[in-house]
Design an enzyme around this catalytic site. Structure first.
Site, PDB file in Angstrom:
ATOM      1  N   MET A  35     -12.912  15.522 -12.431  1.00 12.26           N
ATOM      2  CA  MET A  35     -13.430  14.278 -13.011  1.00 12.26           C
ATOM      3  C   MET A  35     -14.925  14.179 -12.727  1.00 12.26           C
ATOM      4  SD  MET A  35     -10.357  11.525 -12.842  1.00 12.26           S
ATOM      5  CE  MET A  35     -10.592  10.939 -11.185  1.00 12.26           C
ATOM      6  N   GLY A  36     -15.548  15.301 -12.381  1.00 14.98           N
ATOM      7  CA  GLY A  36     -17.000  15.335 -12.207  1.00 14.98           C
ATOM      8  C   GLY A  36     -17.444  14.794 -10.861  1.00 14.98           C
ATOM      9  N   GLY A  41     -16.387  20.713  -2.406  1.00 16.83           N
ATOM     10  CA  GLY A  41     -14.982  21.056  -2.651  1.00 16.83           C
ATOM     11  C   GLY A  41     -14.779  21.560  -4.077  1.00 16.83           C
ATOM     12  N   HIS A  42     -15.375  20.869  -5.044  1.00 18.25           N
ATOM     13  CA  HIS A  42     -15.287  21.333  -6.436  1.00 18.25           C
ATOM     14  C   HIS A  42     -15.930  22.721  -6.564  1.00 18.25           C
ATOM     15  CE1 HIS A  42     -15.409  16.825  -7.335  1.00 18.25           C
ATOM     16  NE2 HIS A  42     -14.294  17.213  -7.932  1.00 18.25           N
ATOM     17  N   GLN A  66      -5.007   7.800 -15.461  1.00 11.96           N
ATOM     18  CA  GLN A  66      -4.528   7.921 -14.080  1.00 11.96           C
ATOM     19  C   GLN A  66      -5.072   6.819 -13.175  1.00 11.96           C
ATOM     20  OE1 GLN A  66      -6.490  11.957 -13.754  1.00 11.96           O
ATOM     21  NE2 GLN A  66      -6.794  11.318 -11.657  1.00 11.96           N
ATOM     22  N   LYS A 154      -6.711  18.759  -0.676  1.00 14.05           N
ATOM     23  CA  LYS A 154      -6.865  17.363  -0.224  1.00 14.05           C
ATOM     24  C   LYS A 154      -5.909  16.461  -1.000  1.00 14.05           C
ATOM     25  CE  LYS A 154     -10.080  14.237  -1.294  1.00 14.05           C
ATOM     26  NZ  LYS A 154      -9.302  13.028  -1.564  1.00 14.05           N
ATOM     27  N   ASP A 155      -5.724  16.787  -2.291  1.00 16.93           N
ATOM     28  CA  ASP A 155      -4.783  16.037  -3.121  1.00 16.93           C
ATOM     29  C   ASP A 155      -3.454  16.799  -3.122  1.00 16.93           C
ATOM     30  OD1 ASP A 155      -6.665  13.989  -3.985  1.00 16.93           O
ATOM     31  OD2 ASP A 155      -7.652  15.607  -5.052  1.00 16.93           O
ATOM     32  N   LEU A 189     -14.180  15.932   1.800  1.00 14.40           N
ATOM     33  CA  LEU A 189     -15.079  15.622   0.689  1.00 14.40           C
ATOM     34  C   LEU A 189     -14.289  14.995  -0.453  1.00 14.40           C
ATOM     35  CD1 LEU A 189     -17.529  18.661   0.586  1.00 14.40           C
ATOM     36  CD2 LEU A 189     -17.681  16.510   1.835  1.00 14.40           C
ATOM     37  N   ARG A 192     -15.298   9.922  -4.184  1.00 19.13           N
ATOM     38  CA  ARG A 192     -15.272   8.503  -3.811  1.00 19.13           C
ATOM     39  C   ARG A 192     -16.036   8.226  -2.513  1.00 19.13           C
ATOM     40  NH1 ARG A 192      -9.944   8.771  -6.524  1.00 19.13           N
ATOM     41  NH2 ARG A 192     -10.049   7.229  -8.206  1.00 19.13           N
TER      42      ARG A 192
HETATM   43  O1  PAF Z   1      -8.143  15.662  -9.034  1.00 18.37           O
HETATM   44  C1  PAF Z   1      -8.742  15.206 -10.024  1.00 18.37           C
HETATM   45  O2  PAF Z   1      -9.975  15.167 -10.077  1.00 18.37           O
HETATM   46  C2  PAF Z   1      -7.950  14.678 -11.198  1.00 18.37           C
HETATM   47  O3  PAF Z   1      -6.775  14.077 -10.769  1.00 18.37           O
HETATM   48  C3  PAF Z   1      -7.650  15.763 -12.258  1.00 18.37           C
HETATM   49  C4  PAF Z   1      -6.769  16.851 -11.685  1.00 18.37           C
HETATM   50  C5  PAF Z   1      -8.947  16.355 -12.761  1.00 18.37           C
HETATM   51  C6  PAF Z   1      -6.915  15.153 -13.448  1.00 18.37           C
HETATM   52  O4  PAF Z   1      -7.686  14.184 -14.085  1.00 18.37           O
END
Ligand code: PAF
Length: 276
Positions: A35-36, A41-42, A66, A154-155, A189, A192
Site C-alpha cells: 500500500m506504498g 521492510g518493503h 480492507q 509482521k502481518d 517497521l 503507520r
Molecule cells: O500488507 C499490506 O500492505 C496490504 O494488506 C496488502 C497485502 C498490500 C493488500 O492490500
C-alpha cells in the site's frame, strides 16, 4: 543503484502489455503487493524478490476494502514519487499503481471471504479486513500472474490467511513470508509508524519489549501470553487490543495495541526454526 526510470502501469491492460514477454518466457515473476509509503521492510521484500525472480512487480494500492469505517484510509501515508525512486533503485521491473476504478471497476461484485482464521485476532477487531485483503490480493494475482508473492511476517495473520486462500482456490503461486524488519530499538517497521509523535514512538516500544519478554518467559516454561498481557497492561499510554498465541505458519505470539490514534501490531515466533 540504477538511474533507469521505473515503468509504471496504471491499468490492467498496461500490466498485460508490460508482462506479456515475461509470461511467454515463463519467467518466475515475483509480486510484492503493497500500500506504498515504503520502509526498509518493503525494500527487503523487493530485494528478496529480485534475488530469486526474473521479473519483479510491485503493486501500490491503498485498498479501501480492507479499511473499516472510522479507520485511517483517508490519512494513510502516500508518497508515490518517493516509492517509485526507492523501487527503481532496487531494480524492480514494474510498478503497478492503479486507480480504485481499475481494481474495482464498475460491476465488480465478487468477494473472497476467508473463513475462521479471518475472524480471530485482527479479524475480531477489524471484521471485514481480511475479506478486503483476500479480494484485492486474489485480483492482483490474476492481473500479474506471479509465481510467488512476498509478504512481511509482521502481518503473520495476513500471510496465514493468504496461504489458506491460495490453497483453497488452487491459485498457481506460492506465498513467501519474510522476517519482520525492525528499527534498532526493536519497533517493527510499519507505514503507520509515521503517525506516531516522538513521545508516542517511545511508548510504542513497550510492544516489542513485551513480546520479547513473552518469548523469554516461554523459553523458561512460563505462560508467554500472561507475561505479555501483564507488561502491556502496565505500560503507560497504551491500550491493549489483544495478545494471543496462535498457529500462524508457526507457533506465534501476536499482539495489537493502540497508542493515541495509532494501532500497531507485532508478533514473535515461539518455536525456534518454525515459521515461514
Ligand atoms: O500488507 C499490506 O500492505 C496490504 O494488506 C496488502 C497485502 C498490500 C493488500 O492490500
Amino acid at each position: 543503484m540504477t538511474d533507469e526510470p521505473l515503468p509504471i502501469a496504471r491499468t490492467v491492460d498496461e500490466v498485460a502489455a508490460a508482462l506479456q514477454p515475461a509470461w511467454e518466457r515463463g519467467d518466475r515473476i515475483g509480486l510484492v503487493p503493497t500500500m506504498g509509503a515504503f520502509h526498509a521492510g518493503h525494500l527487503a521484500l523487493m530485494r528478496a524478490a529480485r534475488e530469486t525472480c526474473e521479473t519483479v512487480v510491485v503493486s501500490l494500492f491503498v485498498n479501501p476494502a480492507q479499511f473499516g469505517p472510522g479507520e485511517d484510509l483517508s490519512r494513510y501515508p502516500r508518497d508515490e514519487g518517493g516509492d517509485a525512486l526507492a523501487a527503481a533503485a532496487i531494480g524492480v521491473d514494474l510498478l503497478f499503481a492503479p486507480a480504485e476504478s481499475e481494481v474495482y471497476p464498475p460491476g465488480f461484485d465478487t468477494w473472497v471471504d476467508p473463513g475462521a482464521l479471518a475472524t480471530v485476532l485482527e479479524g475480531a477487531f477489524r471484521p471485514d479486513h481480511f475479506r478486503g485483503v483476500a479480494t484485492v490480493c486474489t485480483r492482483l494475482f490474476g492481473i500479474v500472474r506471479p509465481k510467488v508473492a512476498l509478504f512481511g511476517r509482521k502481518d503473520a495473520q495476513q500471510v496465514a490467511v493468504l496461504r489458506q486462500v491460495v490453497r483453497d482456490l488452487a491459485l498457481p503461486l506460492e506465498i513467501e513470508a519474510r522476517p519482520t524488519v525492525r528499527d534498532e530499538d526493536g519497533l517493527a517497521l510499519s507505514s503507520r509508524n509515521r503517525y506516531l509523535s516522538t513521545d508516542e514512538r517511545e511508548l510504542a516500544l513497550a510492544l516489542p519489549r513485551a513480546l520479547d519478554a513473552g518469548l523469554a518467559a516461554h523459553r523458561s516454561g512460563e505462560d508467554p501470553v500472561a507475561v505479555v498481557r501483564a507488561a502491556l497492561e502496565a505500560a503507560p499510554g497504551l491500550t491493549l487490543d489483544y495478545v494471543e498465541r496462535a498457529d500462524l505458519g508457526g507457533d506465534t505470539l501476536a499482539a495489537a495495541v493502540r497508542v493515541g490514534t495509532t494501532r500497531l501490531i507485532d508478533n514473535v515466533l515461539l518455536a525456534d526454526g518454525a515459521g515461514p
